[in-house]
Design an enzyme around this catalytic site. Structure first.
Site, PDB file in Angstrom:
ATOM      1  N   ARG A  23       0.811  -1.219   0.000  1.00 45.09           N
ATOM      2  CA  ARG A  23       0.000   0.000   0.000  1.00 45.09           C
ATOM      3  C   ARG A  23       0.843   1.267   0.000  1.00 45.09           C
ATOM      4  O   ARG A  23       0.436   2.292   0.561  1.00 45.09           O
ATOM      5  CB  ARG A  23      -0.940   0.039   1.222  1.00 45.09           C
ATOM      6  CG  ARG A  23      -2.055  -0.986   1.199  1.00 45.09           C
ATOM      7  CD  ARG A  23      -3.225  -0.481   0.360  1.00 45.09           C
ATOM      8  NE  ARG A  23      -4.242  -1.502   0.215  1.00 45.09           N
ATOM      9  CZ  ARG A  23      -5.362  -1.558   0.942  1.00 45.09           C
ATOM     10  NH1 ARG A  23      -5.610  -0.649   1.845  1.00 45.09           N
ATOM     11  NH2 ARG A  23      -6.218  -2.509   0.747  1.00 45.09           N
ATOM     12  N   ARG A  27      -3.362   6.596   0.916  1.00 43.40           N
ATOM     13  CA  ARG A  27      -3.890   7.785   1.589  1.00 43.40           C
ATOM     14  C   ARG A  27      -2.950   8.500   2.550  1.00 43.40           C
ATOM     15  O   ARG A  27      -3.207   9.635   2.924  1.00 43.40           O
ATOM     16  CB  ARG A  27      -5.187   7.413   2.320  1.00 43.40           C
ATOM     17  CG  ARG A  27      -6.354   7.222   1.385  1.00 43.40           C
ATOM     18  CD  ARG A  27      -7.487   6.519   2.061  1.00 43.40           C
ATOM     19  NE  ARG A  27      -7.066   5.170   2.434  1.00 43.40           N
ATOM     20  CZ  ARG A  27      -7.843   4.288   3.054  1.00 43.40           C
ATOM     21  NH1 ARG A  27      -9.061   4.619   3.413  1.00 43.40           N
ATOM     22  NH2 ARG A  27      -7.396   3.084   3.328  1.00 43.40           N
ATOM     23  N   ARG A  36      -6.891  11.780  -5.533  1.00 39.79           N
ATOM     24  CA  ARG A  36      -8.092  11.060  -5.100  1.00 39.79           C
ATOM     25  C   ARG A  36      -9.272  12.005  -4.800  1.00 39.79           C
ATOM     26  O   ARG A  36     -10.432  11.607  -4.906  1.00 39.79           O
ATOM     27  CB  ARG A  36      -7.702  10.243  -3.872  1.00 39.79           C
ATOM     28  CG  ARG A  36      -8.766   9.483  -3.191  1.00 39.79           C
ATOM     29  CD  ARG A  36      -9.269   8.304  -3.989  1.00 39.79           C
ATOM     30  NE  ARG A  36     -10.165   7.576  -3.124  1.00 39.79           N
ATOM     31  CZ  ARG A  36     -11.386   7.962  -2.807  1.00 39.79           C
ATOM     32  NH1 ARG A  36     -11.888   9.064  -3.349  1.00 39.79           N
ATOM     33  NH2 ARG A  36     -12.134   7.268  -1.994  1.00 39.79           N
ATOM     34  N   ASP A  72      -6.793  -2.665  -7.448  1.00 39.23           N
ATOM     35  CA  ASP A  72      -7.321  -3.310  -6.250  1.00 39.23           C
ATOM     36  C   ASP A  72      -7.571  -4.776  -6.558  1.00 39.23           C
ATOM     37  O   ASP A  72      -7.883  -5.117  -7.707  1.00 39.23           O
ATOM     38  CB  ASP A  72      -8.620  -2.648  -5.791  1.00 39.23           C
ATOM     39  CG  ASP A  72      -8.932  -3.041  -4.352  1.00 39.23           C
ATOM     40  OD1 ASP A  72      -8.423  -2.394  -3.429  1.00 39.23           O
ATOM     41  OD2 ASP A  72      -9.653  -4.041  -4.158  1.00 39.23           O
ATOM     42  N   TYR A 147     -14.855 -11.958   0.068  1.00 37.68           N
ATOM     43  CA  TYR A 147     -15.556 -10.706  -0.263  1.00 37.68           C
ATOM     44  C   TYR A 147     -16.835 -10.980  -1.034  1.00 37.68           C
ATOM     45  O   TYR A 147     -17.867 -10.344  -0.811  1.00 37.68           O
ATOM     46  CB  TYR A 147     -14.631  -9.766  -1.054  1.00 37.68           C
ATOM     47  CG  TYR A 147     -13.588  -9.125  -0.171  1.00 37.68           C
ATOM     48  CD1 TYR A 147     -13.911  -8.028   0.629  1.00 37.68           C
ATOM     49  CD2 TYR A 147     -12.301  -9.641  -0.084  1.00 37.68           C
ATOM     50  CE1 TYR A 147     -12.972  -7.452   1.468  1.00 37.68           C
ATOM     51  CE2 TYR A 147     -11.355  -9.075   0.751  1.00 37.68           C
ATOM     52  CZ  TYR A 147     -11.697  -7.982   1.535  1.00 37.68           C
ATOM     53  OH  TYR A 147     -10.773  -7.432   2.368  1.00 37.68           O
TER      54      TYR A 147
HETATM   55  O1  CP3 Z   1       0.134   0.533  -3.172  1.00 37.55           O
HETATM   56  C1  CP3 Z   1      -0.337  -0.606  -3.314  1.00 37.55           C
HETATM   57  O2  CP3 Z   1      -0.141  -1.539  -2.518  1.00 37.55           O
HETATM   58  C2  CP3 Z   1      -1.136  -0.892  -4.580  1.00 37.55           C
HETATM   59  C3  CP3 Z   1      -2.521  -0.709  -4.509  1.00 37.55           C
HETATM   60  C4  CP3 Z   1      -3.427  -1.658  -3.726  1.00 37.55           C
HETATM   61  C5  CP3 Z   1      -4.666  -1.230  -3.194  1.00 37.55           C
HETATM   62  N1  CP3 Z   1      -5.323  -2.303  -2.717  1.00 37.55           N
HETATM   63  C6  CP3 Z   1      -5.166   0.160  -3.249  1.00 37.55           C
HETATM   64  C7  CP3 Z   1      -6.266   0.561  -2.350  1.00 37.55           C
HETATM   65  C8  CP3 Z   1      -3.316  -3.022  -3.467  1.00 37.55           C
HETATM   66  C9  CP3 Z   1      -2.166  -3.971  -3.760  1.00 37.55           C
HETATM   67  C10 CP3 Z   1      -4.535  -3.418  -2.825  1.00 37.55           C
HETATM   68  C11 CP3 Z   1      -4.824  -4.801  -2.445  1.00 37.55           C
HETATM   69  C12 CP3 Z   1      -6.020  -5.082  -1.623  1.00 37.55           C
HETATM   70  N2  CP3 Z   1      -7.275  -4.539  -1.721  1.00 37.55           N
HETATM   71  C13 CP3 Z   1      -6.066  -6.085  -0.634  1.00 37.55           C
HETATM   72  C14 CP3 Z   1      -4.941  -6.997  -0.279  1.00 37.55           C
HETATM   73  C15 CP3 Z   1      -3.934  -6.323   0.575  1.00 37.55           C
HETATM   74  C16 CP3 Z   1      -4.321  -6.195   2.013  1.00 37.55           C
HETATM   75  O3  CP3 Z   1      -4.420  -5.031   2.465  1.00 37.55           O
HETATM   76  O4  CP3 Z   1      -4.515  -7.204   2.670  1.00 37.55           O
HETATM   77  C17 CP3 Z   1      -7.364  -6.086  -0.092  1.00 37.55           C
HETATM   78  C18 CP3 Z   1      -7.864  -6.988   1.001  1.00 37.55           C
HETATM   79  C19 CP3 Z   1      -8.117  -5.113  -0.807  1.00 37.55           C
HETATM   80  C20 CP3 Z   1      -9.567  -4.795  -0.640  1.00 37.55           C
HETATM   81  C21 CP3 Z   1      -9.748  -3.403  -0.216  1.00 37.55           C
HETATM   82  N3  CP3 Z   1      -9.510  -2.303  -1.015  1.00 37.55           N
HETATM   83  C22 CP3 Z   1     -10.216  -2.939   1.026  1.00 37.55           C
HETATM   84  C23 CP3 Z   1     -10.599  -3.823   2.188  1.00 37.55           C
HETATM   85  C24 CP3 Z   1     -10.246  -1.548   0.939  1.00 37.55           C
HETATM   86  C25 CP3 Z   1     -10.774  -0.581   1.957  1.00 37.55           C
HETATM   87  C26 CP3 Z   1      -9.937  -0.581   3.172  1.00 37.55           C
HETATM   88  C27 CP3 Z   1      -9.298   0.748   3.388  1.00 37.55           C
HETATM   89  O5  CP3 Z   1      -8.085   0.756   3.649  1.00 37.55           O
HETATM   90  O6  CP3 Z   1     -10.026   1.746   3.320  1.00 37.55           O
HETATM   91  C28 CP3 Z   1      -9.765  -1.164  -0.310  1.00 37.55           C
HETATM   92  C29 CP3 Z   1      -9.606   0.213  -0.818  1.00 37.55           C
HETATM   93  C30 CP3 Z   1      -8.232   0.613  -1.268  1.00 37.55           C
HETATM   94  N4  CP3 Z   1      -7.419  -0.141  -2.077  1.00 37.55           N
HETATM   95  C31 CP3 Z   1      -7.600   1.864  -1.029  1.00 37.55           C
HETATM   96  C32 CP3 Z   1      -6.371   1.837  -1.707  1.00 37.55           C
HETATM   97  C33 CP3 Z   1      -5.347   2.929  -1.810  1.00 37.55           C
HETATM   98  C34 CP3 Z   1      -8.199   3.027  -0.271  1.00 37.55           C
HETATM   99  C35 CP3 Z   1      -9.207   3.659  -1.166  1.00 37.55           C
HETATM  100  C36 CP3 Z   1      -9.303   5.162  -1.056  1.00 37.55           C
HETATM  101  O7  CP3 Z   1      -8.454   5.900  -1.628  1.00 37.55           O
HETATM  102  O8  CP3 Z   1     -10.304   5.611  -0.480  1.00 37.55           O
END
Ligand code: CP3
Length: 340
Positions: A23, A27, A36, A72, A147
């Site tokens: 990640r 944010r 964003r 994602d 999910y």
């Molecule tokens: O920088 C990176 O790692 C690349 C981008 C990336 C994102 N999601 C961007 C993201 C990657 C590799 C993921 C993988 C992801 N997504 C996983 C596996 C990794 C882990 O954390 O275990 C999972 C379970 C998801 C599903 C997901 N996406 C959730 C549960 C959420 C919301 C949780 C939160 O942190 O708010 C997301 C949203 C998400 N994916 C964001 C980002 C930057 C936040 C969205 C925003 O900008 O509002």
């Protein structure tokens, strides 16, 4: 190109320990927030230009040794014909959870190039810009299935485990579809130019080892077997909360095992010494005062020495509350303290 990360994945000697953060684009960065603020998260994921921009941000700012494609894990689930939404503060939501045979049958296995051209385009744009390797990724089938079945995030995973235990054939049919989709998706990413692939099994740790072995691991093994037929890019498998599963995750077929922070990396290296390891600083350790953070990084580097290779990372994604300056301190410390 700086290929330190790729050499570490392959277990080759490197001048210093490469570092990237899960990640790392996200944010905690004001630069990400700025992009964003103008679009929704899904709009961002669908735009190759914006995805390219936010992927590059942390690499340019902190000097990470690898970039990870901005997307994602749930994007290919959208392509399977599911309605996906991201709610502020609540995370992903599937309006119609997959809980019966009819819903399983309605899922399509998409052609990744046709249904997710924006991902392949992002990869191609990034390869033109990057001076470090690009990691592509997917979710692992079990994690993706949670999910779909729960309809979003969960704590107990009741519906998922109920399907496993009460309708194992339906569960298997669902997981097979997700597995084929994921397998084709990762192959397409490699063809488009991804130089390493990480499979995120974020929820593996909620399973008893016997259930992980039956209901999660075989699908990961199948994806990796397929990938080996068509590409030689290094494969990283991250089973979060997986300390109790490590003898099993070792058989997934990956080159690198990602580790969360709940296991001492020295113990992991002893147990899976035939793999390179990636990890495993507690993301909250980035809130330590500078000297304490540096001491902890030094200890982690020392503990990881002697294995097949180490890629420094956090034990899970960087938290949105993290001060960016702390990320800089950590990256600089890894680079400085690992040069022998
Ligand atoms: O920088 C990176 O790692 C690349 C981008 C990336 C994102 N999601 C961007 C993201 C990657 C590799 C993921 C993988 C992801 N997504 C996983 C596996 C990794 C882990 O954390 O275990 C999972 C379970 C998801 C599903 C997901 N996406 C959730 C549960 C959420 C919301 C949780 C939160 O942190 O708010 C997301 C949203 C998400 N994916 C964001 C980002 C930057 C936040 C969205 C925003 O900008 O509002």
């Amino acid at each position: 190109m700086n290929d330190t990360f790729l050499r570490a994945c392959r277990g080759e000697k490197t001048e210093y320990t490469p570092v990237w953060f899960m990640r790392q684009a996200g944010r905690y960065l004001p630069e990400y927030q700025k992009v964003r603020s103008k679009v929704t998260f899904l709009e961002l994921c669908h735009s190759p230009e914006l995805c390219t921009e936010v992927t590059l941000q942390p690499v340019d700012i902190f000097g990470f040794d690898a970039a990870i494609l901005f997307s994602d894990i749930l994007i290919p689930m959208e392509a399977m014909n599911l309605e996906l939404d991201f709610h502020e503060g609540k995370g992903p939501v599937f309006a119609r959870p997959v809980r019966d045979q009819q819903a399983v049958d309605a899922l399509v296995v998409p052609d990744p190039e046709e249904s997710m051209p924006f991902v392949m385009e992002t990869i191609r744009l990034l390869r033109r810009e990057l001076k470090v390797p690009l990691i592509g990724f997917s979710g692992a089938p079990f994690t993706l299935a949670t999910y779909l079945i729960e309809g979003g995030s969960s704590k107990v995973f009741l519906e998922t485990k109920k399907m496993m235990f009460q309708a194992p054939e339906m569960y298997d049919a669902l997981l097979r579809k997700i597995t084929t989709c994921t397998s084709l998706y990762l192959q397409a990413q490699a063809r488009a130019g991804a130089q390493a692939l990480q499979i995120f099994d974020s929820w593996a740790g909620v399973l008893a080892p016997c259930d992980y072995e039956r209901f999660a691991l075989p699908y990961v093994q199948s994806i990796i077997r397929d990938l080996r037929e068509v590409t030689d890019v290094p494969i990283i498998y991250f089973a979060n909360n997986g300390a109790t599963l490590i003898e099993l995750t070792r058989t997934a077929g990956a080159d690198v095992l990602g580790l969360d922070w709940r296991i001492n990396i020295k113990d992991a290296v002893r147990r899976v010494g035939d793999h390179a390891v990636q990890g495993n600083l507690d993301p909250v350790a980035l809130f330590l005062p500078k000297t304490d953070l540096e001491a902890r990084i030094k200890k982690l580097l020392d503990d990881a020495a002697g294995g097949r290779g180490h890629i420094f990372n956090l034990g899970h994604g960087i938290l949105p509350q993290t001060p960016p300056e702390q990320a800089r301190i950590a990256v600089d410390a890894v680079h400085r303290l690992s040069r022998g």
